[in-house]
Design a protein around this motif. Structure first.
Motif, PDB file in Angstrom:
ATOM      1  N   ALA A  22      22.320  62.907  41.711  1.00  0.00           N
ATOM      2  CA  ALA A  22      22.064  63.013  43.150  1.00  0.00           C
ATOM      3  C   ALA A  22      21.308  64.273  43.529  1.00  0.00           C
ATOM      4  CB  ALA A  22      23.383  62.940  43.916  1.00  0.00           C
ATOM      5  N   GLU A  23      21.546  65.375  42.824  1.00  0.00           N
ATOM      6  CA  GLU A  23      20.891  66.638  43.174  1.00  0.00           C
ATOM      7  C   GLU A  23      19.566  66.850  42.430  1.00  0.00           C
ATOM      8  OE1 GLU A  23      23.527  67.152  39.717  1.00  0.00           O
ATOM      9  OE2 GLU A  23      23.873  66.307  41.693  1.00  0.00           O
ATOM     10  N   ALA A  24      19.207  65.933  41.556  1.00  0.00           N
ATOM     11  CA  ALA A  24      17.991  66.071  40.757  1.00  0.00           C
ATOM     12  C   ALA A  24      16.748  65.722  41.559  1.00  0.00           C
ATOM     13  CB  ALA A  24      18.071  65.182  39.525  1.00  0.00           C
ATOM     14  N   SER A  25      15.605  66.168  41.061  1.00  0.00           N
ATOM     15  CA  SER A  25      14.335  65.857  41.707  1.00  0.00           C
ATOM     16  C   SER A  25      13.379  65.274  40.677  1.00  0.00           C
ATOM     17  CB  SER A  25      13.728  67.114  42.335  1.00  0.00           C
ATOM     18  OG  SER A  25      13.413  68.065  41.348  1.00  0.00           O
ATOM     19  N   ILE A  26      12.298  64.692  41.177  1.00  0.00           N
ATOM     20  CA  ILE A  26      11.256  64.155  40.311  1.00  0.00           C
ATOM     21  C   ILE A  26       9.919  64.730  40.745  1.00  0.00           C
ATOM     22  CG2 ILE A  26      12.481  62.006  39.812  1.00  0.00           C
ATOM     23  CD1 ILE A  26      10.577  60.609  41.833  1.00  0.00           C
ATOM     24  N   CYS A  27       8.989  64.743  39.818  1.00  0.00           N
ATOM     25  CA  CYS A  27       7.621  65.127  40.127  1.00  0.00           C
ATOM     26  C   CYS A  27       6.894  63.864  40.608  1.00  0.00           C
ATOM     27  CB  CYS A  27       6.946  65.678  38.875  1.00  0.00           C
ATOM     28  SG  CYS A  27       5.242  66.172  39.156  1.00  0.00           S
ATOM     29  N   PRO A  28       6.076  63.969  41.643  1.00  0.00           N
ATOM     30  CA  PRO A  28       5.332  62.782  42.085  1.00  0.00           C
ATOM     31  C   PRO A  28       4.510  62.137  40.964  1.00  0.00           C
ATOM     32  CG  PRO A  28       5.183  64.494  43.741  1.00  0.00           C
ATOM     33  CD  PRO A  28       5.847  65.113  42.537  1.00  0.00           C
ATOM     34  N   SER A  29       4.043  62.939  40.024  1.00  0.00           N
ATOM     35  CA  SER A  29       3.261  62.367  38.926  1.00  0.00           C
ATOM     36  C   SER A  29       4.106  61.447  38.040  1.00  0.00           C
ATOM     37  CB  SER A  29       2.608  63.462  38.086  1.00  0.00           C
ATOM     38  OG  SER A  29       3.574  64.207  37.391  1.00  0.00           O
ATOM     39  N   GLU A  30       5.424  61.633  38.033  1.00  0.00           N
ATOM     40  CA  GLU A  30       6.287  60.724  37.275  1.00  0.00           C
ATOM     41  C   GLU A  30       6.187  59.315  37.828  1.00  0.00           C
ATOM     42  OE1 GLU A  30      10.348  62.079  36.222  1.00  0.00           O
ATOM     43  OE2 GLU A  30       9.725  63.959  37.184  1.00  0.00           O
ATOM     44  N   VAL A  31       6.086  59.213  39.146  1.00  0.00           N
ATOM     45  CA  VAL A  31       5.934  57.903  39.787  1.00  0.00           C
ATOM     46  C   VAL A  31       4.620  57.276  39.333  1.00  0.00           C
ATOM     47  CG1 VAL A  31       5.816  56.668  41.979  1.00  0.00           C
ATOM     48  CG2 VAL A  31       7.272  58.697  41.773  1.00  0.00           C
ATOM     49  N   ALA A  32       3.554  58.076  39.339  1.00  0.00           N
ATOM     50  CA  ALA A  32       2.239  57.572  38.941  1.00  0.00           C
ATOM     51  C   ALA A  32       2.230  57.142  37.479  1.00  0.00           C
ATOM     52  CB  ALA A  32       1.185  58.642  39.192  1.00  0.00           C
ATOM     53  N   ARG A  33       2.774  57.963  36.616  1.00  0.00           N
ATOM     54  CA  ARG A  33       2.782  57.647  35.182  1.00  0.00           C
ATOM     55  C   ARG A  33       3.618  56.403  34.883  1.00  0.00           C
ATOM     56  NH1 ARG A  33       2.996  63.591  34.781  1.00  0.00           N
ATOM     57  NH2 ARG A  33       1.057  64.256  33.811  1.00  0.00           N
ATOM     58  N   ALA A  34       4.727  56.261  35.600  1.00  0.00           N
ATOM     59  CA  ALA A  34       5.578  55.077  35.397  1.00  0.00           C
ATOM     60  C   ALA A  34       4.915  53.818  35.950  1.00  0.00           C
ATOM     61  CB  ALA A  34       6.933  55.286  36.069  1.00  0.00           C
ATOM     62  N   SER A  35       4.061  53.992  36.936  1.00  0.00           N
ATOM     63  CA  SER A  35       3.393  52.852  37.563  1.00  0.00           C
ATOM     64  C   SER A  35       2.165  52.395  36.792  1.00  0.00           C
ATOM     65  CB  SER A  35       2.981  53.208  38.991  1.00  0.00           C
ATOM     66  OG  SER A  35       4.119  53.538  39.747  1.00  0.00           O
ATOM     67  N   ARG A  36       1.579  53.326  36.032  1.00  0.00           N
ATOM     68  CA  ARG A  36       0.370  52.997  35.281  1.00  0.00           C
ATOM     69  C   ARG A  36       0.415  53.656  33.907  1.00  0.00           C
ATOM     70  NH1 ARG A  36      -5.019  53.078  38.721  1.00  0.00           N
ATOM     71  NH2 ARG A  36      -4.094  51.277  39.713  1.00  0.00           N
ATOM     72  N   PRO A  37       1.361  53.241  33.061  1.00  0.00           N
ATOM     73  CA  PRO A  37       1.472  53.863  31.738  1.00  0.00           C
ATOM     74  C   PRO A  37       0.206  53.634  30.919  1.00  0.00           C
ATOM     75  CG  PRO A  37       2.932  51.961  31.906  1.00  0.00           C
ATOM     76  CD  PRO A  37       2.315  52.165  33.253  1.00  0.00           C
ATOM     77  N   GLY A  38      -0.278  54.706  30.347  1.00  0.00           N
ATOM     78  CA  GLY A  38      -1.473  54.607  29.516  1.00  0.00           C
ATOM     79  C   GLY A  38      -2.764  54.458  30.281  1.00  0.00           C
ATOM     80  N   GLY A  39      -2.672  54.393  31.616  1.00  0.00           N
ATOM     81  CA  GLY A  39      -3.872  54.214  32.430  1.00  0.00           C
ATOM     82  C   GLY A  39      -4.188  55.454  33.231  1.00  0.00           C
TER      83      GLY A  39
END
Length: 92
Positions: A22-39
């Motif tokens: 609950a207290e953790a954060s993510i980098c916005p780029s993690e969303v991008a990388r997960a949405s377009r792996p290898g792209g």
């Protein structure tokens, strides 16, 4: 950004945050990388910023820099992170 893409980015962002403590954060780029792996994930970053700003306005996420909440509509220069906001869990 097409609505389908915004919806996909929103769902991916919320899923990544849900999978963390609950207290953790993510980098916005993690969303991008997960949405377009290898792209070319960098092309998704403007859309991710827009989705994050909309969710921050609704209180679902908070945009932070160095641990402090910043204005998602006018973030300061430099990297930001996303964490669960005061109105988490996200509505439907």
């Amino acid at each position: 950004m097409p609505d389908a893409e915004a919806t996909m980015l929103r769902e991916r962002m919320l899923a990544l945050l849900s999978a963390r403590a609950a207290e953790a954060s993510i980098c916005p780029s993690e969303v991008a990388r997960a949405s377009r792996p290898g792209g070319d994930w960098r092309v998704l970053m403007p859309g991710i910023r827009n989705v994050a700003a909309a969710l921050a306005r609704d209180g679902v996420v908070s945009v932070t820099q160095h641990g402090a909440i910043v204005d998602a509509d006018a973030p300061p220069p430099g990297p930001v992170r996303l964490r669960r906001g005061p109105r988490w869990p996200a509505p439907g």
